[in-house]
Design a protein around this motif. Structure first.
Motif, PDB file in Angstrom:
ATOM      1  N   ARG A  25      28.006  41.554  36.864  1.00 24.63           N
ATOM      2  CA  ARG A  25      28.105  40.406  37.571  1.00 24.63           C
ATOM      3  C   ARG A  25      27.605  39.325  37.126  1.00 24.63           C
ATOM      4  NH1 ARG A  25      25.751  40.513  42.771  1.00 24.63           N
ATOM      5  NH2 ARG A  25      27.271  39.011  43.497  1.00 24.63           N
ATOM      6  N   THR A  40      31.227  38.794  34.054  1.00 25.22           N
ATOM      7  CA  THR A  40      32.378  37.961  34.770  1.00 25.22           C
ATOM      8  C   THR A  40      32.957  37.090  34.257  1.00 25.22           C
ATOM      9  OG1 THR A  40      31.025  38.944  36.847  1.00 25.22           O
ATOM     10  CG2 THR A  40      32.927  37.212  37.010  1.00 25.22           C
ATOM     11  N   ARG A  79      38.460  40.105  35.271  1.00 25.12           N
ATOM     12  CA  ARG A  79      38.038  40.281  36.723  1.00 25.12           C
ATOM     13  C   ARG A  79      38.773  41.353  37.308  1.00 25.12           C
ATOM     14  NH1 ARG A  79      39.829  35.299  36.015  1.00 25.12           N
ATOM     15  NH2 ARG A  79      41.803  35.932  37.706  1.00 25.12           N
TER      16      ARG A  79
END
Length: 644
Positions: free
Chosen positions: A166, A170, A481
């Motif tokens: 994350r 990302t 993503r």
């Protein structure tokens, strides 16, 4: 130091176990353990160990550490790369096949005609070691086995892989690699799916990853399947991590041709050596009989590459039939398979790889792998003018395993985890005028949906669309993503960024700094030397709690400053220097058997005169305007209606 001594003691104990009687166990007829035949020589034995080469390699290392090979003039940089590869060949090839195995290797039947054809399962490439490199044998290693232990469950979760995904992976905005097109990303997956697979992960006992507060993961827990256990390890085994490659280790295009005689019989038409186009687009990618559209990783790109090289096989068959009309179906099929696989190896060596690492020194070195420093024109006009691979290239030279039975390595698999190349969004357009057909996403091009798109849009339009769009840059903050919340065909959600991290940890691939040390590279001395981006260095320091030695290999490779023209890291390049040439050196069909008596004169000429561009235009001549004046098919193509 104590940690190293403990590991060495465990490895010694594991080696001692190898001589103990094997316990009874269920038969596993499709799995092959240590190579049969005479025992291979000691690792690195005799390879350039004279005083001259010892001094040469030491000087090359000193120049590399002082200046960097990429900052030297091309002739000197090439000389340094030779020394780097010498050291890697002598110190970074290890054979887990020597580790304990539960029972002797099963017999490998001697297939008819293996002297002039590739077997379906990869056996008998080396006739003295018939099981070497065949499907179901262990992955090798590029790091000493005492450094190849799987991390403990606590370490596998440190730092939390989902948190790293994350915060560091990302894709906040798409960062394009403007020197490449999406076909370069497509080709890479086509190769990876042909080269290695750990098999289908078990559904029970997955890794369970705690979620941070505020994590938007749509399920209560994030679970990631573990790598399948190596069934050849004896009960109670506590040695270095081992796993099996369910595919063959050779560059044989088994993704197209299958891994068994049964698969090949189902593939063939029975006429003139030709193969049929399979509605599912490609063979089952894990080596099984399942519908490949239901396997993770199946997408439109694989359908496109599969179809292209199916057509190429049939075109080769037609050319061989015209030249050798007395040949039967079997002969035409086997020779065409050899030619098609060699062409793919050539394209990867002298086109794809130079496109993604376009530094002048690296490009010269890669081309020399195939044609030698004597150059392509000399090779084409005069053939081999020297026995040396450096002067006349690897194809046609002597076979050399450098003292270690050939295999794909876990480290090679690790550095090929380049998911940032894949875009999330795609614009599919008409070749005739560049007008939009539809905008779509990776999710809508994956699984069974890929076949619907392929049947609705022409192959030429799809190739044009991929050829004119950019892939992603292989850097941090650029992971797709849709792959961080990837829905497998069975409905399970997986974060592939977190999975990439866990795979390295559970398979004993060292973390970044240790990996560099073991490849004779200087480790990063601090977060500010790991990357030249101060803001990124601070992010890394925070995520890894100021513990530099915890930085994962993939994270470090994505963060480090790259040589000019490189799409990926210099750290990864060291593994390529070693393994890309080794995949040719060890394969007799690229060494002494790369000859007219095996390939035919027609076949060798086909390979020599073909490129990715010519393959595309052979089957889709309407794409010629888009490829006009494009020097490499993996570079961006010309858009329709756009003048130069």
């Amino acid at each position: 130091m104590k940690h190293r001594l403990r590991i060495a003691a465990r490895l010694t104990a594991a080696s001692a176990h190898a001589t103990a009687p094997a316990p009874e166990r269920a038969e596993a007829p499709e799995l092959v353990r240590p190579p049969a035949g005479r025992e291979p020589p000691v690792a690195g034995a005799g390879y350039r160990r004279s005083w001259f080469w010892t001094a040469y390699d030491a000087l090359a290392q000193a120049l590399d550490h002082r200046f960097g090979w990429d900052r030297l003039p091309t002739p000197l940089g090439l000389a340094v790369l030779v020394g780097i590869r010498n050291r890697l060949r002598k110190h970074n090839l290890y054979d887990p096949g020597r580790l304990p195995s539960a029972g002797p290797p099963p017999p490998v039947p001697d297939p008819k005609g293996h002297e002039v054809r590739r077997t379906a399962n990869g056996s008998y490439n080396d006739v003295d070691h018939p099981a070497m490199g065949m499907a179901g044998t262990r992955f090798g290693r590029n790091v000493p086995l005492e450094h190849a232990y799987a991390e403990t469950p606590e370490r596998v979760m440190t730092p939390n892989p989902r948190m790293i995904s994350r915060r560091l992976m990302t894709r906040t905005r798409f960062q394009p690699a403007r020197s490449l097109n999406v076909l370069a990303a497509t080709w890479l997956q086509f190769m990876i799916r042909d080269w290695f697979s750990h098999g289908i992960s078990p559904s029970d006992d997955p890794w369970t990853i705690p979620l941070e507060p505020g994590d938007d993961w749509p399920e209560p827990l994030l679970t990631i399947p573990r790598v399948p256990a190596d069934p050849t390890r004896p009960p109670g085994y506590e040695g270095p991590a081992t796993s099996l490659n369910t595919l063959t280790h050779w560059w044989d295009l088994s993704l197209v041709y299958g891994l068994s005689d049964e698969e090949q019989r189902a593939l063939r038409t029975g006429t003139r050596g030709r193969i049929r186009h399979r509605p599912s687009g490609t063979r089952a990618m894990a080596g099984g009989k399942a519908d490949p559209t239901r396997e993770p990783g199946f997408w439109l790109g694989l359908v496109m590459m599969q179809g292209l090289f199916e057509r190429e096989h049939n075109a080769i068959c037609e050319r061989l039939h015209a030249e050798y009309p007395a040949w039967g179906d079997d002969e035409l099929f086997e020779r065409a398979r050899l030619i098609n696989a060699a062409l793919v190896a050539k394209i990867h060596t002298v086109e794809w790889t130079p496109a993604v690492i376009s530094h002048p020194t690296a490009v010269t070195g890669l081309r020399a792998n195939w044609w030698g420093l004597a150059s392509e024109p000399i090779n084409r006009a005069l053939g081999r003018i020297s026995r040396s691979e450096t002067i006349s290239g690897i194809p046609g030279s002597r076979t050399d395993h450098f003292g270690v039975p050939f295999s794909i390595t876990e480290e090679f698999a690790a550095v090929y985890r380049m998911h940032p190349l894949i875009p999330d969004d795609y614009s599919l357009r008409h070749l005739r005028d560049d007008s939009r057909i539809r905008d779509t996403t990776l999710r809508e091009l994956s699984g069974p949906a890929a076949l619907r798109v392929a049947s609705a849009i022409s192959a030429a339009d799809l190739l044009y669309s991929f050829g004119t769009e950019y892939p992603g840059a292989i850097v941090l903050h650029n992971f797709p993503r849709l792959l961080q919340e990837f829905e497998r065909p069975d409905g399970k959600l997986v974060d592939l960024a977190a999975t990439d991290l866990i795979r390295c940890r559970e398979l004993g691939v060292p973390r970044y700094n240790e990996f560099r040390r073991l490849l004779n590279l200087r480790p990063a001395s601090g977060f500010d030397t790991l990357t030249d981006d101060p803001a990124l260095a601070e992010e890394l320091r925070e995520v890894y709690a100021d513990r530099l030695e915890d930085v994962d290999l993939i994270v470090g490779m994505f963060a480090e400053k790259r040589p000019e023209g490189f799409a990926f890291s210099d750290t990864a390049f060291r593994v390529f220097i070693l393994m890309a040439s080794r995949r040719l050196n060890s394969d007799r069909f690229f060494t002494p058997d790369y000859a007219e008596r095996v390939y035919t004169r027609t076949g060798l000429d086909w390979i020599a005169n073909s490129s990715m561009t010519s393959v595309i235009l052979r089957h889709h001549p309407e794409l010629r305007p888009a490829l006009h004046h494009v020097g490499n098919a993996f570079a961006p193509w010309r858009r329709s209606g756009v003048t130069a």
